[in-house]
Design an enzyme around this catalytic site. Sequence first.
Site, mmCIF file in Angstrom:
data_model
loop_
_atom_site.group_PDB
_atom_site.id
_atom_site.type_symbol
_atom_site.label_atom_id
_atom_site.label_comp_id
_atom_site.label_asym_id
_atom_site.label_seq_id
_atom_site.Cartn_x
_atom_site.Cartn_y
_atom_site.Cartn_z
ATOM 1 N N TYR A 105 7.218 19.826 -11.323
ATOM 2 C CA TYR A 105 5.799 19.587 -11.612
ATOM 3 C C TYR A 105 5.423 20.295 -12.911
ATOM 4 O O TYR A 105 4.693 19.762 -13.731
ATOM 5 C CB TYR A 105 4.921 20.099 -10.459
ATOM 6 C CG TYR A 105 5.198 19.404 -9.153
ATOM 7 C CD1 TYR A 105 4.653 18.161 -8.874
ATOM 8 C CD2 TYR A 105 6.009 19.993 -8.187
ATOM 9 C CE1 TYR A 105 4.913 17.517 -7.676
ATOM 10 C CE2 TYR A 105 6.280 19.358 -6.988
ATOM 11 C CZ TYR A 105 5.723 18.120 -6.733
ATOM 12 O OH TYR A 105 5.995 17.481 -5.551
ATOM 13 N N ASN A 133 0.904 8.877 -5.615
ATOM 14 C CA ASN A 133 1.668 7.733 -6.107
ATOM 15 C C ASN A 133 1.663 6.635 -5.046
ATOM 16 O O ASN A 133 2.166 6.836 -3.948
ATOM 17 C CB ASN A 133 3.106 8.176 -6.414
ATOM 18 C CG ASN A 133 4.050 7.027 -6.671
ATOM 19 O OD1 ASN A 133 3.641 5.923 -7.023
ATOM 20 N ND2 ASN A 133 5.335 7.288 -6.489
ATOM 21 N N CYS A 141 8.710 9.485 -7.127
ATOM 22 C CA CYS A 141 8.084 10.799 -6.952
ATOM 23 C C CYS A 141 8.979 11.750 -6.162
ATOM 24 O O CYS A 141 8.802 12.967 -6.231
ATOM 25 C CB CYS A 141 6.713 10.653 -6.302
ATOM 26 S SG CYS A 141 6.694 9.646 -4.811
ATOM 27 N N HIS A 142 9.963 11.208 -5.436
ATOM 28 C CA HIS A 142 10.894 12.059 -4.682
ATOM 29 C C HIS A 142 11.791 12.874 -5.606
ATOM 30 O O HIS A 142 12.406 13.839 -5.171
ATOM 31 C CB HIS A 142 11.748 11.214 -3.726
ATOM 32 C CG HIS A 142 12.571 10.169 -4.393
ATOM 33 N ND1 HIS A 142 12.054 8.939 -4.769
ATOM 34 C CD2 HIS A 142 13.883 10.162 -4.768
ATOM 35 C CE1 HIS A 142 13.013 8.223 -5.329
ATOM 36 N NE2 HIS A 142 14.129 8.949 -5.348
ATOM 37 N N GLU A 168 20.924 9.303 -3.862
ATOM 38 C CA GLU A 168 21.127 9.241 -5.310
ATOM 39 C C GLU A 168 22.191 10.223 -5.797
ATOM 40 O O GLU A 168 22.417 10.363 -6.997
ATOM 41 C CB GLU A 168 19.799 9.503 -6.026
ATOM 42 C CG GLU A 168 18.783 8.407 -5.782
ATOM 43 C CD GLU A 168 17.489 8.581 -6.550
ATOM 44 O OE1 GLU A 168 17.440 9.417 -7.482
ATOM 45 O OE2 GLU A 168 16.518 7.887 -6.225
#
Length: 179
Positions: A105, A133, A141-142, A168
């Site tokens: 962030y 989001n 956003c993850h 991922e």
Amino acid sequence: MSKSERFFQTKYRSPLGNISIASDGENIVGLWLEGQKYFQNTIRGEMILREDLPIFDVAREWLNRYFEGERMKITGLPLAPVGSEFQQMVWKILCEIPYGEMTTYGEIARRIAKERKIARMSAQAVGGAVGHNPISIMIPCHRVIGANGNLTGYGGGIDKKIKLLELEGVDVSRLKMPD
């Protein structure tokens, strides 16, 4: 009722549970995990269940490939999230975070401060925009974590954030769980 007040919805079964996808008929305007915080909060108007829109075929195909482990990009996806100018700026940055990578962030806040030519931007303000989001997974956003590797906040739940990051290829063992 004008077109802008009519939205369409379909459901998608994912490895993380049911997902609702919303469209204005041409664009994806929402994608929420079942039970997600701020579920459908940007939809202002009638929501009609409809399975046969071409945009839903595009969304389902993208999600199928993503959950099969393919390194999906969002370029070319017709995404139209509804939000303030600041939220749009944050969501655009989220779209630039590469598959399998993370940012904080604070990093996003520093980037916005630099772009706006201001001394400082609040990481909490960025967190609020990230949290709102309306197109989860596709607008990733993850991939945003707190300072020092803290796994802070995810509207769909920290467990789902971890599963998306693991899908991922992220080594989540080095990240810190929230208290």
